[in-house]
Write a protein that holds these residues in place. Sequence first.
Motif, mmCIF file in Angstrom:
data_model
loop_
_atom_site.group_PDB
_atom_site.id
_atom_site.type_symbol
_atom_site.label_atom_id
_atom_site.label_comp_id
_atom_site.label_asym_id
_atom_site.label_seq_id
_atom_site.Cartn_x
_atom_site.Cartn_y
_atom_site.Cartn_z
ATOM 1 N N SER A 534 0.819 -1.215 0.000
ATOM 2 C CA SER A 534 0.000 0.000 0.000
ATOM 3 C C SER A 534 0.853 1.265 0.000
ATOM 4 O O SER A 534 0.538 2.252 -0.676
ATOM 5 N N GLN A 535 1.961 1.255 0.746
ATOM 6 C CA GLN A 535 2.818 2.437 0.799
ATOM 7 C C GLN A 535 3.457 2.714 -0.562
ATOM 8 O O GLN A 535 3.568 3.861 -0.989
ATOM 9 N N ALA A 536 3.860 1.643 -1.251
ATOM 10 C CA ALA A 536 4.426 1.807 -2.591
ATOM 11 C C ALA A 536 3.377 2.344 -3.549
ATOM 12 O O ALA A 536 3.674 3.166 -4.438
ATOM 13 N N LEU A 537 2.114 1.905 -3.396
ATOM 14 C CA LEU A 537 1.027 2.410 -4.237
ATOM 15 C C LEU A 537 0.862 3.917 -4.067
ATOM 16 O O LEU A 537 0.734 4.668 -5.042
ATOM 17 N N GLU A 538 0.891 4.385 -2.819
ATOM 18 C CA GLU A 538 0.754 5.824 -2.570
ATOM 19 C C GLU A 538 1.923 6.602 -3.174
ATOM 20 O O GLU A 538 1.728 7.673 -3.749
ATOM 21 N N GLU A 539 3.112 6.058 -3.045
ATOM 22 C CA GLU A 539 4.287 6.739 -3.576
ATOM 23 C C GLU A 539 4.232 6.821 -5.102
ATOM 24 O O GLU A 539 4.574 7.848 -5.698
ATOM 25 N N VAL A 540 3.793 5.742 -5.745
ATOM 26 C CA VAL A 540 3.691 5.736 -7.207
ATOM 27 C C VAL A 540 2.636 6.728 -7.678
ATOM 28 O O VAL A 540 2.839 7.471 -8.649
ATOM 29 N N ASN A 541 1.493 6.771 -6.999
ATOM 30 C CA ASN A 541 0.442 7.732 -7.367
ATOM 31 C C ASN A 541 0.926 9.174 -7.188
ATOM 32 O O ASN A 541 0.671 10.038 -8.022
ATOM 33 N N LYS A 542 1.631 9.425 -6.094
ATOM 34 C CA LYS A 542 2.152 10.766 -5.847
ATOM 35 C C LYS A 542 3.168 11.150 -6.918
ATOM 36 O O LYS A 542 3.161 12.284 -7.422
ATOM 37 N N HIS A 543 4.034 10.208 -7.280
ATOM 38 C CA HIS A 543 5.024 10.478 -8.325
ATOM 39 C C HIS A 543 4.346 10.779 -9.662
ATOM 40 O O HIS A 543 4.763 11.677 -10.394
ATOM 41 N N ALA A 544 3.279 10.049 -9.983
ATOM 42 C CA ALA A 544 2.564 10.262 -11.240
ATOM 43 C C ALA A 544 1.939 11.659 -11.273
ATOM 44 O O ALA A 544 1.978 12.352 -12.286
ATOM 45 N N GLU A 545 1.353 12.092 -10.123
ATOM 46 C CA GLU A 545 0.751 13.425 -10.061
ATOM 47 C C GLU A 545 1.812 14.519 -10.187
ATOM 48 O O GLU A 545 1.623 15.495 -10.916
ATOM 49 N N ASP A 546 2.925 14.368 -9.460
ATOM 50 C CA ASP A 546 4.003 15.369 -9.535
ATOM 51 C C ASP A 546 4.573 15.450 -10.938
ATOM 52 O O ASP A 546 4.862 16.542 -11.448
ATOM 53 N N ARG A 547 4.723 14.279 -11.568
ATOM 54 C CA ARG A 547 5.290 14.255 -12.920
ATOM 55 C C ARG A 547 4.352 14.918 -13.916
ATOM 56 O O ARG A 547 4.784 15.657 -14.805
ATOM 57 N N SER A 548 3.040 14.690 -13.748
ATOM 58 C CA SER A 548 2.065 15.317 -14.634
ATOM 59 C C SER A 548 2.068 16.831 -14.452
ATOM 60 O O SER A 548 2.004 17.593 -15.427
ATOM 61 N N GLU A 549 2.191 17.291 -13.200
ATOM 62 C CA GLU A 549 2.209 18.738 -12.927
ATOM 63 C C GLU A 549 3.466 19.383 -13.519
ATOM 64 O O GLU A 549 3.400 20.464 -14.110
#
Length: 566
Positions: A534-549
């Motif tokens: 679950s922690q890796a899932l949150e980190e991947v989602n956060k990275h995807a959002e930051d990368r999109s921004e």
Amino acid sequence: AATLEFKIKLSEPQNCVLGQFLHTGRVKIINADVFPTNKYAESILKGPEEIEQIPPLNLMIEFMKMNLDIPKVPRLTFIYLILDQMSNVYFYFLLNVTMYITDVLFAENPGTVYFLPGVPCSLFVPGSPEMSAVFLAVLYSLPMVPIHAWDYTRVGTDLKGVLRNTLRASLYRKYLNYTVESRQTVGAAEMKTALVQDVLEASQCYTHAVELLRVLIRLLIVISVTLGKNPRAWWILLLMPTLMACWIRCRGQSYLAACDAEGDCQLCVDKFIEMTCVCFDFVSEYSQRPQMNEYFNEELQKATRTGRIPKQQIEINNKYFPKWLGPVFIGVYIATTARKVLHHDISLGTFIATIQVLNNISEIFGELYEVLMSMNVIFRSLSKLTYLLNLPTEVRAHKAINRARRKMSKEARGLVQATGFADDCMPLQLVSMGYTYQAGRQCFKDVSLKVHQGSVLAIMSSTEHGGRSTLLRLLGQCLPPTEGHIFIPTHLRVLHVSNKPMMMDTPLWDNLVFGARDTPRERVMEILKDLGMSQALEEVNKHAEDRSEKTDNLEKQLKNPDRWQV
């Protein structure tokens, strides 16, 4: 040595289906040439001692020739050589301005000044010194427009960056293809220094040569103007270069020795830092943090006392020599020529212009000295890169293994063709395989083994160092066998997974898709969910959002750049 590598990707299949992995291939071009050229190949391949015996100037010339084969470099070099002369033309104009102001513009009886050889120039506007002064003011400032524009454009062309990136990419690619012995020869700190500092200095070697030509042309302009206006100053023009040449010859070796000492001290500091990072657990468990701090401070003090300070002291003395030349010779010139000005044997404009020229000559010699010293230091970096870029690689060994796999796969496929599933029936084989370590200890000799696909095989050893890890690395093609062959059918992918956990110093997403960047994000997320990470899932989602921004912000900046910041 691997000098070029690129990717081939199959797409748009017709009457066939692309597999999950076999749609992409890597191509490596093996070049038998030596860096920088083959002229000194025999000496270069013998090692660093023989490389040091190659005349530095000759090695630099071969390096220049190699650079001319890099795309864009010949065209950029030609543009630099031509447009750099704008500053020299403006400099020639300024040398005559002082004489024009004193002997023409503000003289009671205006004379003439030769801005161009054989072309006399009096007042720009006949009969009007005021308008001539305005015209001179325009001529004085207008050339700065193209000079500034060229210097700004020159930054964007980035000739030095093209050379630096080419060298860095080549050295990095070379290191990734080193043999085990080559990697053991070159430590991490040494490779880091080579990639960061030595490559930077070597790339400056080429641009310094272009700069040297500009400075030499400026020196010729000064000498020609001085002899044309005041031929009696010939002895100064002869004596100043002679003294400067003697100074360079006497002080050059001491400066190079100081640069080598500073480089060695900095390398020791880098190695100490690397050792501390690698052996931190060892330091911590033995409670030696204070002791390591003391050792590190000793290394820093040693680098300062024996490296940095002596080099800076030599640099200060060397820079002040051409600064001393100007005032000393100007003083001698004033003392010996003032009487001729008072008796009107020499015009006041010529006298003042000659003083300005002598000052310019001392500045040019200072600039010339800095360029020459920089090039001398660069020779050491170029020698080091020559050694690193010619160390043995595994490319030819892997090529031989690949060709043997193809041949043996073809033969094995022919033997089992009647079964109807030829690829699945081909066994994995060790054929008279042997491996000897670099130290000479033999690990395997004449090992032959056949294992069918789908089998589960356990490898046992009665001793701790029985070669199990080495065998797995041989099967995973991390090491080439020194004898015999290892046959793995060409349609099978082999991956060696080390028993040591490793993470790249990159975002988590890059580690998850390492080696498979095209993997769909949904598939990665599904695997993480199945594993309960679950922690890796949150980190991947956060990275995807930051990368999109960041991507959106970059697109906005490209569409509406803030020119005021530039």
